[in-house]
Design a protein around this motif. Structure first.
Motif, PDB file in Angstrom:
ATOM      1  N   UNK A  80      -6.598  -0.926   5.237  1.00  0.00           N
ATOM      2  CA  UNK A  80      -5.255  -1.329   4.819  1.00  0.00           C
ATOM      3  C   UNK A  80      -4.255  -1.072   5.934  1.00  0.00           C
ATOM      4  N   UNK A  81      -3.377  -2.034   6.158  1.00  0.00           N
ATOM      5  CA  UNK A  81      -2.344  -1.881   7.184  1.00  0.00           C
ATOM      6  C   UNK A  81      -0.975  -1.969   6.526  1.00  0.00           C
ATOM      7  N   UNK A  82      -0.021  -1.149   6.982  1.00  0.00           N
ATOM      8  CA  UNK A  82       1.299  -1.063   6.346  1.00  0.00           C
ATOM      9  C   UNK A  82       2.379  -1.903   7.006  1.00  0.00           C
ATOM     10  N   UNK A  83       2.034  -2.701   7.987  1.00  0.00           N
ATOM     11  CA  UNK A  83       3.028  -3.597   8.569  1.00  0.00           C
ATOM     12  C   UNK A  83       2.383  -4.950   8.854  1.00  0.00           C
ATOM     13  N   UNK A  84       3.223  -5.974   8.861  1.00  0.00           N
ATOM     14  CA  UNK A  84       2.764  -7.328   9.141  1.00  0.00           C
ATOM     15  C   UNK A  84       2.833  -7.590  10.635  1.00  0.00           C
ATOM     16  N   UNK A  85       1.939  -6.922  11.337  1.00  0.00           N
ATOM     17  CA  UNK A  85       1.884  -7.007  12.788  1.00  0.00           C
ATOM     18  C   UNK A  85       0.446  -6.712  13.209  1.00  0.00           C
ATOM     19  N   UNK A  86       0.138  -7.079  14.427  1.00  0.00           N
ATOM     20  CA  UNK A  86      -1.201  -6.812  14.937  1.00  0.00           C
ATOM     21  C   UNK A  86      -1.393  -5.313  15.122  1.00  0.00           C
TER      22      UNK A  86
ATOM     23  N   UNK B 140       0.816  -1.226   0.000  1.00  0.00           N
ATOM     24  CA  UNK B 140       0.000   0.000   0.000  1.00  0.00           C
ATOM     25  C   UNK B 140       0.841   1.263   0.000  1.00  0.00           C
ATOM     26  N   UNK B 141       2.021   1.195   0.620  1.00  0.00           N
ATOM     27  CA  UNK B 141       2.858   2.398   0.755  1.00  0.00           C
ATOM     28  C   UNK B 141       4.100   2.358  -0.128  1.00  0.00           C
ATOM     29  N   UNK B 142       4.219   1.330  -0.976  1.00  0.00           N
ATOM     30  CA  UNK B 142       5.318   1.290  -1.935  1.00  0.00           C
ATOM     31  C   UNK B 142       6.700   1.101  -1.338  1.00  0.00           C
ATOM     32  N   UNK B 143       6.780   0.498  -0.144  1.00  0.00           N
ATOM     33  CA  UNK B 143       8.104   0.292   0.465  1.00  0.00           C
ATOM     34  C   UNK B 143       8.673  -1.080   0.165  1.00  0.00           C
ATOM     35  N   UNK B 144       7.967  -1.867  -0.641  1.00  0.00           N
ATOM     36  CA  UNK B 144       8.480  -3.181  -1.019  1.00  0.00           C
ATOM     37  C   UNK B 144       7.914  -4.329  -0.213  1.00  0.00           C
ATOM     38  N   UNK B 145       7.245  -4.038   0.875  1.00  0.00           N
ATOM     39  CA  UNK B 145       6.686  -5.078   1.739  1.00  0.00           C
ATOM     40  C   UNK B 145       5.177  -5.158   1.511  1.00  0.00           C
ATOM     41  N   UNK B 146       4.698  -6.338   1.218  1.00  0.00           N
ATOM     42  CA  UNK B 146       3.256  -6.546   1.103  1.00  0.00           C
ATOM     43  C   UNK B 146       2.673  -6.804   2.488  1.00  0.00           C
ATOM     44  N   UNK B 147       1.546  -6.208   2.737  1.00  0.00           N
ATOM     45  CA  UNK B 147       0.935  -6.228   4.068  1.00  0.00           C
ATOM     46  C   UNK B 147      -0.572  -6.426   3.931  1.00  0.00           C
TER      47      UNK B 147
ATOM     48  N   UNK C  30       7.990 -26.019   2.386  1.00  0.00           N
ATOM     49  CA  UNK C  30       7.244 -26.563   3.516  1.00  0.00           C
ATOM     50  C   UNK C  30       7.858 -26.067   4.824  1.00  0.00           C
ATOM     51  N   UNK C  31       7.016 -25.699   5.755  1.00  0.00           N
ATOM     52  CA  UNK C  31       7.502 -25.250   7.056  1.00  0.00           C
ATOM     53  C   UNK C  31       6.421 -24.477   7.769  1.00  0.00           C
ATOM     54  N   UNK C  32       6.751 -23.994   8.962  1.00  0.00           N
ATOM     55  CA  UNK C  32       5.755 -23.245   9.726  1.00  0.00           C
ATOM     56  C   UNK C  32       5.695 -21.800   9.254  1.00  0.00           C
ATOM     57  N   UNK C  33       4.712 -21.063   9.750  1.00  0.00           N
ATOM     58  CA  UNK C  33       4.613 -19.641   9.461  1.00  0.00           C
ATOM     59  C   UNK C  33       5.831 -18.921  10.019  1.00  0.00           C
ATOM     60  N   UNK C  34       6.345 -17.933   9.260  1.00  0.00           N
ATOM     61  CA  UNK C  34       7.439 -17.096   9.750  1.00  0.00           C
ATOM     62  C   UNK C  34       6.913 -15.912  10.557  1.00  0.00           C
ATOM     63  N   UNK C  35       5.730 -15.444  10.197  1.00  0.00           N
ATOM     64  CA  UNK C  35       5.149 -14.274  10.849  1.00  0.00           C
ATOM     65  C   UNK C  35       3.678 -14.541  11.098  1.00  0.00           C
ATOM     66  N   UNK C  36       3.228 -14.276  12.303  1.00  0.00           N
ATOM     67  CA  UNK C  36       1.816 -14.449  12.633  1.00  0.00           C
ATOM     68  C   UNK C  36       1.330 -13.233  13.401  1.00  0.00           C
ATOM     69  N   UNK C  37       0.114 -12.833  13.121  1.00  0.00           N
ATOM     70  CA  UNK C  37      -0.465 -11.685  13.821  1.00  0.00           C
ATOM     71  C   UNK C  37      -1.970 -11.697  13.629  1.00  0.00           C
ATOM     72  N   UNK C  38      -2.662 -10.829  14.337  1.00  0.00           N
ATOM     73  CA  UNK C  38      -4.099 -10.686  14.151  1.00  0.00           C
ATOM     74  C   UNK C  38      -4.372  -9.351  13.483  1.00  0.00           C
ATOM     75  N   UNK C  39      -5.338  -9.354  12.573  1.00  0.00           N
ATOM     76  CA  UNK C  39      -5.719  -8.118  11.900  1.00  0.00           C
ATOM     77  C   UNK C  39      -7.128  -8.234  11.352  1.00  0.00           C
ATOM     78  N   UNK C  40      -7.937  -7.286  11.672  1.00  0.00           N
ATOM     79  CA  UNK C  40      -9.292  -7.240  11.135  1.00  0.00           C
ATOM     80  C   UNK C  40     -10.177  -8.304  11.769  1.00  0.00           C
ATOM     81  N   UNK C  41     -11.427  -8.257  11.403  1.00  0.00           N
ATOM     82  CA  UNK C  41     -12.370  -9.241  11.916  1.00  0.00           C
ATOM     83  C   UNK C  41     -13.529  -9.360  10.937  1.00  0.00           C
TER      84      UNK C  41
END
Ligand SMILES: [Ca+2]
Ligand SMILES: [Ca+2]
Ligand SMILES: [Ca+2]
Ligand SMILES: [Ca+2]
Length: 265
Positions: free
Chosen positions: A54-60, A33-40, A254-265
């Motif tokens: 829209x959220x700009x970081x992969x965090x709660x 959303x903010x063009x910094x290279x990270x999809x969120x 194959x593997x576990x999640x690298x990043x987990x968080x809550x967002x939206x409902x």
């Protein structure tokens, strides 16, 4: 950078019925959303008007951007870098014969910057098919095999690329190999929830078999993005709830999640 919007998934054969494309708790988006290279993450709620959160970081946390765009009728949200300037922005598809696409080049409220007619019904898929920097429209017709109709400009016209890929499952697209172009894929969920999801990725937009196959997650709703700004697109899963749980993986393995968080409902 790749930006792909898939989302709640219909059962195979459910094309043409936008109502089945909606997840029970809304639509789940991903984009830069903010063009910094990270999809969120993002969440879409249909209504009058429709609202994108829209959220700009992969965090709660809460939405950084709240946008109203369009409203009413049966529409399906899409997102992409329509103008190739580096940020992913909002859009809508209104299904019909033909489908109508409404694309906006900023994540702000307003009218569509681009209006396009393309195809009839089908499953919307967005990507930078030709690696020139802009994301453009596409459609998948479910079948055995599925047929992908990809267009390299956000203009009305016939598909530039038509290919067959996969069967049962939900179409996805992304830059799996980080070479600049987005290509097709498929994720297959076990309806009984007892087997891990299987992801089938192809590195060219041509008919053929998967170049990369791996298992990741179990159940959920698929999202695709470059979560860590390393250039490749990887899978994520959203588990709808109060709040939604997001599990993101930073490689196509194959593997576990690298990043987990809550967002939206
Ligand atoms: Ca970003
Ligand atoms: Ca853009
Ligand atoms: Ca392109
Ligand atoms: Ca690629």
């Amino acid at each position: 950078m790749a930006a792909v919007s898939l989302l709640a998934a219909p059962a195979a054969g459910a094309e043409g019925d936008p109502s089945v494309l909606q997840a029970s708790n809304g639509y789940h988006l991903s984009g830069d959303w903010d063009g910094d290279g990270v999809d969120t993450p993002g969440v879409f709620r249909p209504g009058s008007p429709n609202t994108y959160y829209l959220r700009n970081s992969n965090s709660s946390g809460v939405a950084d951007i709240t946008v109203s765009f369009g409203g009413g009728g049966s529409v399906f949200p899409i997102v992409g870098d329509w103008d190739g300037d580096g940020d992913d922005t909002i859009g809508l598809v209104a299904f019909g014969s033909p489908n109508r696409y409404f694309l906006r080049n900023s994540n702000t409220s307003g009218v569509a910057d681009i209006t396009v007619t393309y195809g009839s019904y089908g499953y919307p898929l967005i990507g930078d098919w030709d690696g020139d920097g802009d994301d453009t429209i596409g459609l998948v017709a479910f079948g055995s095999p599925n047929t992908y109709y990809l267009r390299n400009s956000n203009t009305s016209g016939a598909a530039n690329i038509t290919l067959n890929y996969g069967g049962e499952g939900f179409p996805i697209a992304g830059d799996w190999d980080a070479d600049g172009d987005d290509t097709v894929g498929l994720v297959r969920f076990d309806a009984n929830g007892v087997v891990d999801n299987r992801w089938f990725l192809r590195n060219t937009n041509s008919s053929g078999i998967a170049d990369v196959t791996f298992d990741y997650g179990r159940g959920g709703l698929e999202v695709i993005g470059d979560w860590d700004n390393t250039g490749d697109d990887n899978p994520g899963l959203v588990y709808p709830g109060q709040p939604n749980w997001w599990d993101l993986r930073n490689s196509n393995t194959t593997g576990p999640a690298d990043t987990s968080f809550t967002y939206g409902s």
